[in-house]
Design an enzyme around this catalytic site. Structure first.
Site, PDB file in Angstrom:
ATOM      1  N   TYR A   1       5.518  -0.719  -3.908  1.00  0.00           N
ATOM      2  CA  TYR A   1       4.302  -0.221  -3.239  1.00  0.00           C
ATOM      3  C   TYR A   1       4.188   1.297  -3.429  1.00  0.00           C
ATOM      4  O   TYR A   1       3.114   1.810  -3.764  1.00  0.00           O
ATOM      5  CB  TYR A   1       4.335  -0.589  -1.758  1.00  0.00           C
ATOM      6  CG  TYR A   1       3.042  -0.285  -1.037  1.00  0.00           C
ATOM      7  CD1 TYR A   1       1.884  -1.028  -1.283  1.00  0.00           C
ATOM      8  CD2 TYR A   1       2.955   0.761  -0.123  1.00  0.00           C
ATOM      9  CE1 TYR A   1       0.695  -0.745  -0.637  1.00  0.00           C
ATOM     10  CE2 TYR A   1       1.766   1.050   0.528  1.00  0.00           C
ATOM     11  CZ  TYR A   1       0.640   0.293   0.273  1.00  0.00           C
ATOM     12  OH  TYR A   1      -0.545   0.591   0.915  1.00  0.00           O
TER      13      TYR A   1
ATOM     14  N   THR B   1      -6.056  -2.391   9.896  1.00  0.00           N
ATOM     15  CA  THR B   1      -6.599  -3.564   9.208  1.00  0.00           C
ATOM     16  C   THR B   1      -5.589  -4.699   9.360  1.00  0.00           C
ATOM     17  O   THR B   1      -4.495  -4.497   9.897  1.00  0.00           O
ATOM     18  CB  THR B   1      -6.779  -3.291   7.701  1.00  0.00           C
ATOM     19  OG1 THR B   1      -5.478  -3.120   7.128  1.00  0.00           O
ATOM     20  CG2 THR B   1      -7.600  -2.041   7.439  1.00  0.00           C
TER      21      THR B   1
HETATM   22  N1  NAD Z   1      -3.993  -0.792   6.021  1.00  0.00           N
HETATM   23  C1  NAD Z   1      -3.191   0.235   5.801  1.00  0.00           C
HETATM   24  O1  NAD Z   1      -2.387   0.633   6.665  1.00  0.00           O
HETATM   25  C2  NAD Z   1      -3.263   0.969   4.493  1.00  0.00           C
HETATM   26  C3  NAD Z   1      -2.723   2.264   4.420  1.00  0.00           C
HETATM   27  C4  NAD Z   1      -2.767   2.946   3.208  1.00  0.00           C
HETATM   28  C5  NAD Z   1      -3.343   2.353   2.105  1.00  0.00           C
HETATM   29  N2  NAD Z   1      -3.866   1.092   2.215  1.00  0.00           N
HETATM   30  C6  NAD Z   1      -4.431   0.499   1.011  1.00  0.00           C
HETATM   31  O2  NAD Z   1      -5.793   0.194   1.218  1.00  0.00           O
HETATM   32  C7  NAD Z   1      -6.170  -0.914   0.396  1.00  0.00           C
HETATM   33  C8  NAD Z   1      -6.862  -1.947   1.267  1.00  0.00           C
HETATM   34  O3  NAD Z   1      -5.964  -2.354   2.266  1.00  0.00           O
HETATM   35  P1  NAD Z   1      -6.442  -3.115   3.602  1.00  0.00           P
HETATM   36  O4  NAD Z   1      -5.639  -2.568   4.701  1.00  0.00           O
HETATM   37  O5  NAD Z   1      -7.927  -3.100   3.678  1.00  0.00           O
HETATM   38  O6  NAD Z   1      -5.890  -4.566   3.284  1.00  0.00           O
HETATM   39  P2  NAD Z   1      -6.594  -5.979   3.453  1.00  0.00           P
HETATM   40  O7  NAD Z   1      -5.519  -6.992   3.277  1.00  0.00           O
HETATM   41  O8  NAD Z   1      -7.388  -6.016   4.711  1.00  0.00           O
HETATM   42  O9  NAD Z   1      -7.599  -6.026   2.211  1.00  0.00           O
HETATM   43  C9  NAD Z   1      -7.144  -6.123   0.879  1.00  0.00           C
HETATM   44  C10 NAD Z   1      -8.124  -7.021   0.130  1.00  0.00           C
HETATM   45  O10 NAD Z   1      -7.686  -7.083  -1.242  1.00  0.00           O
HETATM   46  C11 NAD Z   1      -7.902  -8.422  -1.671  1.00  0.00           C
HETATM   47  N3  NAD Z   1      -7.017  -8.736  -2.790  1.00  0.00           N
HETATM   48  C12 NAD Z   1      -5.675  -8.949  -2.751  1.00  0.00           C
HETATM   49  N4  NAD Z   1      -5.227  -9.287  -3.969  1.00  0.00           N
HETATM   50  C13 NAD Z   1      -6.301  -9.294  -4.806  1.00  0.00           C
HETATM   51  C14 NAD Z   1      -6.477  -9.589  -6.186  1.00  0.00           C
HETATM   52  N5  NAD Z   1      -5.437  -9.949  -6.958  1.00  0.00           N
HETATM   53  N6  NAD Z   1      -7.719  -9.481  -6.713  1.00  0.00           N
HETATM   54  C15 NAD Z   1      -8.769  -9.127  -5.944  1.00  0.00           C
HETATM   55  N7  NAD Z   1      -8.682  -8.877  -4.615  1.00  0.00           N
HETATM   56  C16 NAD Z   1      -7.445  -8.938  -4.053  1.00  0.00           C
HETATM   57  C17 NAD Z   1      -7.564  -9.272  -0.459  1.00  0.00           C
HETATM   58  O11 NAD Z   1      -8.129 -10.584  -0.561  1.00  0.00           O
HETATM   59  C18 NAD Z   1      -8.162  -8.454   0.669  1.00  0.00           C
HETATM   60  O12 NAD Z   1      -9.480  -8.826   0.960  1.00  0.00           O
HETATM   61  C19 NAD Z   1      -4.887  -1.427  -0.249  1.00  0.00           C
HETATM   62  O13 NAD Z   1      -4.793  -0.927  -1.549  1.00  0.00           O
HETATM   63  C20 NAD Z   1      -3.803  -0.823   0.611  1.00  0.00           C
HETATM   64  O14 NAD Z   1      -2.622  -0.617  -0.106  1.00  0.00           O
HETATM   65  C21 NAD Z   1      -3.850   0.393   3.381  1.00  0.00           C
END
Ligand code: NAD
Length: 275
Positions: free
Chosen positions: A166, A201
């Protein structure tokens, strides 16, 4: 430079951050919601009113599927904005290779596939993470070109655990975004990255529930809480919009002051080294 007319494409649009970004950017041309989860995609589309919404089910790990998605998106005309928010993390899989495939290579694939549809004024915003700070710097050379010829040779012998992968994926996304920003600047296509700390989220909640040390990290954030998805979306909207017209190749942290305080997210495992 004014904003380019055209469609807005959001990957991971069925998720927390992608969904908030779609809400924030709707109403300015066609809005393409792209995700692997068809049912959740249709639910997300149903919550958007007043926008021309197109739903594209696509697995960003699959180069052919990304190509097919790009062909469909091309029928809508130029792409004005691409936001890559599709991602998975250690709360969802132990397989570090899968995390690299979705978070890093999947985003790089989308950028490459939609670049021919972009015009002067188009903007890309990728979603990174403060977790990139945990990536050892000696991995940088192996991360900067995720679609390059050397990828398979390097990463078939390095099997990072999920936490290390990650961090690698987010560091790689930043390095790759910066490289593309430089390459595409003369054409007026901007590339930036928004890097949140823990965000409220489904992914963020699952990560905290399984890892008390991350809950402890959140408690040490100067602002003392998680980010809201809408706060991340506001930063994305700024970088994707015309008021950021001379900003490219930057990483904008949405972290409640964590970086300024010198906090580092502590991984629960030591993880593999690239060396
Ligand atoms: N939530 C956090 O704490 C956080 C913090 C920092 C960064 N992020 C980053 O933000 C981004 C979104 O995270 P989130 O919290 O909204 O997560 P989430 O799980 O709510 O959303 C992620 C989405 O990506 C989709 N996805 C997964 N694999 C996929 C694939 N192979 N092809 C297409 N779609 C796919 C999932 O179906 C989901 O709808 C991610 O890259 C995550 O690493 C999240």
């Amino acid at each position: 430079m004014s904003a380019a007319p055209g469609s807005t494409v959001v990957t991971g649009a069925a998720g927390g951050i992608g969904g908030a970004v779609a809400q924030r950017l709707q109403g300015d041309g066609p809005l393409v919601l792209l995700d692997i989860d068809a049912a959740a995609l249709h639910a997300a589309a149903g919550s958007l009113t007043g926008a021309q919404v197109e739903v594209v089910r696509c697995d960003v790990r699959d180069a052919d599927a990304v190509g097919t998605a790009a062909e469909r998106i091309a029928t809508l005309g130029p792409v004005a904005r691409l936001v890559c928010a599709a991602g998975i993390g250690p709360a969802q899989t132990d397989d570090g290779q899968q995390i690299l495939e979705v978070d890093l290579r999947g985003s790089a694939r989308m950028m490459a596939a939609l670049r021919p549809l972009m015009v002067a004024g188009s903007a890309i915003v990728n979603i990174g993470s403060v977790a990139s700070a945990r990536s050892p710097l000696d991995a940088d050379a192996a991360l900067v070109d995720p679609l390059g010829d050397q990828w398979e040779a390097t990463w078939s012998r390095v099997r990072p655990d999920a936490w290390t992968a990650y961090a690698y994926s987010k560091r790689g996304l930043w390095l790759h975004s910066r490289r593309r920003a430089v390459e595409w600047a003369r054409d007026g296509v901007r590339v930036n990255i928004v890097s949140p700390s823990q965000t409220a989220t489904a992914l963020g909640a699952a990560t905290i529930a399984e890892n008390p040390e991350i809950a402890e990290f959140v408690s040490r954030i100067p602002m003392g809480r998680m980010a809201q998805p809408a706060e991340v979306a506001d930063a994305v909207a700024f970088l994707a919009g015309p008021t950021a017209s001379f900003i490219t190749g930057v990483e904008l942290f949405v972290d409640g002051g964590a970086g300024a305080a010198g906090q580092a997210m502590k991984p629960p495992t030591q993880g593999a080294s690239i060396a």
